[in-house]
Write a protein that holds these residues in place. Sequence first.
Motif, mmCIF file in Angstrom:
data_model
loop_
_atom_site.group_PDB
_atom_site.id
_atom_site.type_symbol
_atom_site.label_atom_id
_atom_site.label_comp_id
_atom_site.label_asym_id
_atom_site.label_seq_id
_atom_site.Cartn_x
_atom_site.Cartn_y
_atom_site.Cartn_z
ATOM 1 N N GLY A 24 0.812 -1.202 0.000
ATOM 2 C CA GLY A 24 0.000 0.000 0.000
ATOM 3 C C GLY A 24 0.847 1.253 0.000
ATOM 4 N N LYS A 25 0.314 2.303 0.613
ATOM 5 C CA LYS A 25 1.019 3.589 0.664
ATOM 6 C C LYS A 25 1.502 3.878 2.078
ATOM 7 C CE LYS A 25 -1.549 5.599 -3.201
ATOM 8 N NZ LYS A 25 -2.412 6.714 -3.662
ATOM 9 N N GLY A 26 2.669 4.449 2.160
ATOM 10 C CA GLY A 26 3.259 4.763 3.458
ATOM 11 C C GLY A 26 4.695 5.166 3.272
ATOM 12 N N HIS A 27 5.561 4.645 4.126
ATOM 13 C CA HIS A 27 6.973 4.994 3.979
ATOM 14 C C HIS A 27 7.886 3.835 4.342
ATOM 15 C CE1 HIS A 27 6.336 5.955 8.334
ATOM 16 N NE2 HIS A 27 7.531 5.407 8.428
ATOM 17 N N LEU A 28 9.085 3.931 3.841
ATOM 18 C CA LEU A 28 10.152 2.972 4.135
ATOM 19 C C LEU A 28 11.262 3.734 4.838
ATOM 20 C CD1 LEU A 28 11.820 0.304 3.731
ATOM 21 C CD2 LEU A 28 12.525 1.258 1.526
ATOM 22 N N ALA A 29 11.659 3.254 5.992
ATOM 23 C CA ALA A 29 12.734 3.889 6.766
ATOM 24 C C ALA A 29 13.917 2.952 6.856
ATOM 25 C CB ALA A 29 12.244 4.259 8.163
ATOM 26 N N MET A 30 15.108 3.495 6.624
ATOM 27 C CA MET A 30 16.344 2.743 6.781
ATOM 28 C C MET A 30 17.189 3.470 7.819
ATOM 29 S SD MET A 30 17.267 1.594 2.901
ATOM 30 C CE MET A 30 15.997 1.073 1.741
ATOM 31 N N THR A 31 17.544 2.752 8.878
ATOM 32 C CA THR A 31 18.229 3.370 10.010
ATOM 33 C C THR A 31 19.577 2.724 10.256
ATOM 34 O OG1 THR A 31 16.075 3.781 11.045
ATOM 35 C CG2 THR A 31 18.025 3.996 12.445
ATOM 36 N N VAL A 32 20.602 3.552 10.352
ATOM 37 C CA VAL A 32 21.948 3.094 10.702
ATOM 38 C C VAL A 32 22.219 3.521 12.136
ATOM 39 C CG1 VAL A 32 24.406 3.247 10.204
ATOM 40 C CG2 VAL A 32 22.751 3.302 8.322
ATOM 41 N N ASP A 33 22.497 2.552 12.991
ATOM 42 C CA ASP A 33 22.793 2.822 14.401
ATOM 43 C C ASP A 33 24.203 2.316 14.706
ATOM 44 O OD1 ASP A 33 22.915 3.197 17.103
ATOM 45 O OD2 ASP A 33 21.194 1.927 17.603
ATOM 46 N N PRO A 34 25.208 3.207 14.706
ATOM 47 C CA PRO A 34 26.582 2.769 14.942
ATOM 48 C C PRO A 34 26.827 2.275 16.368
ATOM 49 C CG PRO A 34 26.500 4.940 13.910
ATOM 50 C CD PRO A 34 25.126 4.629 14.395
ATOM 51 N N GLY A 35 25.917 2.608 17.277
ATOM 52 C CA GLY A 35 26.091 2.188 18.655
ATOM 53 C C GLY A 35 26.973 3.148 19.435
ATOM 54 N N GLY A 36 27.086 2.898 20.717
ATOM 55 C CA GLY A 36 27.922 3.751 21.559
ATOM 56 C C GLY A 36 27.383 5.167 21.619
ATOM 57 N N ASP A 37 28.286 6.128 21.568
ATOM 58 C CA ASP A 37 27.903 7.535 21.637
ATOM 59 C C ASP A 37 27.651 8.161 20.273
ATOM 60 O OD1 ASP A 37 28.207 7.447 24.400
ATOM 61 O OD2 ASP A 37 30.339 7.973 24.294
ATOM 62 N N MET A 38 27.762 7.368 19.217
ATOM 63 C CA MET A 38 27.579 7.907 17.867
ATOM 64 C C MET A 38 26.098 8.064 17.545
ATOM 65 S SD MET A 38 30.509 5.713 15.839
ATOM 66 C CE MET A 38 30.345 6.716 14.353
ATOM 67 N N ASN A 39 25.774 9.090 16.782
ATOM 68 C CA ASN A 39 24.389 9.384 16.445
ATOM 69 C C ASN A 39 23.845 8.420 15.395
ATOM 70 O OD1 ASN A 39 24.314 11.635 18.147
ATOM 71 N ND2 ASN A 39 25.116 12.985 16.544
ATOM 72 N N ARG A 40 22.548 8.161 15.476
ATOM 73 C CA ARG A 40 21.887 7.347 14.463
ATOM 74 C C ARG A 40 21.607 8.191 13.228
ATOM 75 N NH1 ARG A 40 16.787 4.122 16.116
ATOM 76 N NH2 ARG A 40 15.955 6.238 16.246
ATOM 77 N N TYR A 41 21.536 7.517 12.091
ATOM 78 C CA TYR A 41 21.177 8.183 10.841
ATOM 79 C C TYR A 41 20.002 7.442 10.232
ATOM 80 C CZ TYR A 41 21.148 9.210 5.872
ATOM 81 O OH TYR A 41 20.746 9.553 4.604
ATOM 82 N N GLN A 42 19.011 8.210 9.781
ATOM 83 C CA GLN A 42 17.827 7.574 9.198
ATOM 84 C C GLN A 42 17.442 8.249 7.892
ATOM 85 O OE1 GLN A 42 13.639 7.900 10.922
ATOM 86 N NE2 GLN A 42 14.079 5.736 11.348
ATOM 87 N N GLY A 43 17.172 7.430 6.883
ATOM 88 C CA GLY A 43 16.657 7.916 5.614
ATOM 89 C C GLY A 43 15.260 7.377 5.412
ATOM 90 N N ILE A 44 14.333 8.234 4.989
ATOM 91 C CA ILE A 44 12.933 7.837 4.806
ATOM 92 C C ILE A 44 12.502 8.175 3.385
ATOM 93 C CG2 ILE A 44 10.558 8.186 5.568
ATOM 94 C CD1 ILE A 44 11.614 8.889 8.314
ATOM 95 N N VAL A 45 11.878 7.208 2.725
ATOM 96 C CA VAL A 45 11.352 7.432 1.377
ATOM 97 C C VAL A 45 9.913 6.931 1.320
ATOM 98 C CG1 VAL A 45 13.586 7.323 0.216
ATOM 99 C CG2 VAL A 45 12.280 5.219 0.577
ATOM 100 N N PRO A 46 9.102 7.497 0.446
ATOM 101 C CA PRO A 46 7.702 7.069 0.359
ATOM 102 C C PRO A 46 7.550 5.720 -0.327
ATOM 103 C CG PRO A 46 8.160 8.726 -1.316
ATOM 104 C CD PRO A 46 9.385 8.629 -0.449
ATOM 105 N N LEU A 47 6.521 5.007 0.054
ATOM 106 C CA LEU A 47 6.102 3.793 -0.635
ATOM 107 C C LEU A 47 4.758 4.094 -1.290
ATOM 108 C CD1 LEU A 47 6.936 0.982 1.955
ATOM 109 C CD2 LEU A 47 7.946 1.247 -0.310
ATOM 110 N N ALA A 48 4.684 3.865 -2.581
ATOM 111 C CA ALA A 48 3.466 4.226 -3.297
ATOM 112 C C ALA A 48 3.042 3.133 -4.273
ATOM 113 C CB ALA A 48 3.662 5.545 -4.035
ATOM 114 N N GLY A 49 3.218 1.875 -3.860
ATOM 115 C CA GLY A 49 2.739 0.779 -4.687
ATOM 116 C C GLY A 49 3.692 0.294 -5.753
ATOM 117 N N GLU A 50 4.951 0.739 -5.709
ATOM 118 C CA GLU A 50 5.900 0.345 -6.739
ATOM 119 C C GLU A 50 6.905 -0.702 -6.255
ATOM 120 O OE1 GLU A 50 7.671 3.901 -8.159
ATOM 121 O OE2 GLU A 50 5.881 4.567 -9.228
ATOM 122 N N GLY A 51 6.818 -1.125 -5.005
ATOM 123 C CA GLY A 51 7.667 -2.199 -4.504
ATOM 124 C C GLY A 51 8.969 -1.720 -3.891
ATOM 125 N N LEU A 52 9.691 -2.666 -3.313
ATOM 126 C CA LEU A 52 10.907 -2.342 -2.576
ATOM 127 C C LEU A 52 12.078 -1.974 -3.482
ATOM 128 C CD1 LEU A 52 10.782 -5.033 0.260
ATOM 129 C CD2 LEU A 52 10.271 -2.596 0.426
#
Length: 319
Positions: free
Chosen positions: A114-142
């Motif tokens: 369906g419609k929504g979003h896909l989130a990809m999150t990189v968590d290096p761990g420790g004191d390092m900050n997480r990074y997240q990229g979000i893109v829409p999902l609109a019925g076209e697949g992964l």
Amino acid sequence: MISEIPDDNVLPFQVEGLDVRGRVVRLGPTIHAVLARHDYPAPVSKILGEAVALTVLLGTSLKIEGRFQLQTKTDGALDMVVVDFRAPDSMRAYARFDADRVAADAEAGVDLLGKGHLAMTVDPGGDMNRYQGIVPLAGEGLEAAAHEYFQQSEQIPTFVRLAVAEAFEANEEERGLKWRAGGFLVQFLPAAGESVRRDLPPGDVPDGIELPETEEDEGWNEAQILAGTIEDHELIDPMISSEDLLYRLFHERGVRVFETQPVREECTCSRDRILGMLRGFPDEDRRDMVGDDGVITVTCEFCSETYVVTPAEAELEDS
């Protein structure tokens, strides 16, 4: 005698003549264990298998000892997919869905995500900050969502192919249909000074100014054309190795492969983790969790392991 081609691994490669690098993933027993354990409907298994293959392709490329997580949240019959990869080689995954909607939508040919979003999150761990990229999902697949992610978040020209299917396996131990998954990722990563990327505009352009049309790098264009010839069966066929596939694609240019990286399924749940989670809830909430049998029952969504916890173990007062 035909030698057995190893499964559950990622093979990095490089084609210097085209300025591209990439990875091929082959998943056999690992992906079958994930999908068969939950007895997902076939359409759900296919999408979750694609998500696992994509996550492994991306997670194994990280030079960290942290986590990479892929998660979808949509209005579809398959409203959530979660794949958790822990460097360097372990993953776990699950899907949440409405069984009645899945059956109806699959029969009607409706996209389950369906419609929504896909989130990809990189968590290096420790004191390092997480990074997240979000893109829409609109019925076209992964696959399409992955291309959008690299276009927006990483700005790296990328081509992705994913394939999942059941294949009949016959060996001395067992026979029958087994789930298999495969993935292919290639990226245009030219050496500094040798090539330039020409498929993105150079920053913000003032109103009224038109940029001249540009063309993609010839090497990258060739790499995409070759990668576009990959068929599903080539990614999941147990008799076609990753090396054979790469040779078919790039033998005229010359392809260099590196050491394979193993992939395994491993859940991080444990009794201690479950107890710690429960003890974090207020007393009233923990009391509501106690069933008619006098205990708290918790089932891990990833591995389906069931934990039975007594009120005393959950540190309920007056237990």
